[in-house]
Design an enzyme around this catalytic site. Structure first.
Site: not given
Length: 331
Positions: A139, A278, A298
């Site tokens: 991520c 994240h 995302n």
């Protein structure tokens, strides 16, 4: 896969102790077909089915409450619907905030400036397509390249997907990053600075696994001269940076079922903490139905959220830690 070891006891328990709801057979099969789900063994499928049923109940009850005005967002059974929250973060989170964190805040605010009510850098052609990191905790790499892609577009007029795999493979021990086992955005920027560049996604494609560093300076697609960190927890500074500089890399708490099953609306989770896990990219902000939000890209594919994006509550006390570790690169 990493989750399989932890799943084995659950498989045995599921077969021995718990029964599936036969009235959901059709919908289970339809969901599997929609997201191309296949399981190696019957025990694994039973275990996944039971998790899916639990998540389905959670989604249905939440959406019922949403219809009664109790929530500002709704949920959906996306491709992550057969996973637990712990599994999602284990596979896809893996953020590593550097130990002994020394913030180097160089951002200078202009508090007298009138900022636009809403910003969406997608409309200005500065955001590449949504990526899918798969079962690799990269991520941080996708957040970092996303911020640099926008700066490249603003400087050259060219929108180019940069190589997250380049960061996974090469921005390693010296920078405290662990590839698929986690990393951080500012250390990724520092690698690009030290390395005098990063390759394109086309020349160094994503593999969703750790590999040998294969950076090729002849295929360099972008450079980075420095990066800027914003004041801890300041949503005003984050808004100003997003409006004036471009998309900003941030870290959030994404560990809740409500996050990975989010579908639309403005996400506000009362149990969300500022313990970030994240890395994502803020590409804008605005207001929806009276709720201020951050527009967040995302790296969980188009099936996540609203075509890969989530609107997260803004001006709500640094909700989910979104303003705790913001940074952006410069070319």
């Amino acid at each position: 896969m990493k989750w399989l070891v932890g799943l084995l006891p659950l498989c045995s328990y599921a077969v021995a102790q718990v029964h599936k709801d036969p009235t959901l057979d059709h919908h289970w099969n339809l969901w599997k077909k929609t997201y191309s789900k296949q399981y190696k063994e019957e025990n694994e499928e039973v275990a996944r089915r039971l998790i899916w049923e639990k998540n389905l109940k959670f989604v249905m009850l939440h959406n019922l409450e949403h219809s009664m005005g109790m929530h500002s967002y709704d949920l959906g059974m996306n491709h992550l619907g057969d996973m637990t929250g712990e599994e999602v973060i284990s596979l896809m989170g893996s953020l590593r905030v550097p130990s002994q964190w020394q913030r180097n805040v160089t951002y200078r605010s202009n508090s007298n400036q009138k900022l636009p009510d809403s910003v969406d850098w997608r409309e200005k052609g500065c955001v590449t397509e949504v990526k899918y990191q798969g079962s690799c905790g990269a991520c941080w790499a996708f957040s970092a390249v996303g911020a640099l892609e926008a700066q490249l577009k603003l400087k050259t007029g060219k929108l180019v997907s940069l190589s997250a795999q380049n960061l996974v493979d090469c921005s390693t021990e010296k920078y405290g990053n662990k590839g698929c086992n986690g990393g951080f955005m500012t250390t990724a920027f520092q690698y690009i600075i030290d390395n005098n560049g990063i390759d394109s996604e086309a020349s160094y494609p994503y593999k969703a696994m750790n590999g040998k560093c294969r950076y090729d300076s002849k295929k360099r697609a972008a450079t980075c001269s420095k990066y800027t960190e914003l004041p801890f927890g300041s949503e005003d500074a984050l808004k100003e940076a997003v409006a004036n500089k471009g998309p900003v890399s941030v870290a959030i708490d994404a560990s809740h079922y409500s996050f990975f099953l989010y579908r639309s609306g403005v996400y506000y989770e009362p149990s969300c903490t500022q313990n970030v896990n994240h890395g994502v990219l803020v590409v804008g902000y605005g207001n929806l139905n009276g709720k201020d939000y951050w527009l967040v890209k995302n790296s969980w594919g188009l099936n996540f959220g609203d075509q890969g994006y989530i609107r997260m509550a803004r001006n709500s006390g640094n909700h989910c830690g979104i303003a705790s570790y913001p940074s952006y690169p410069e070319i």
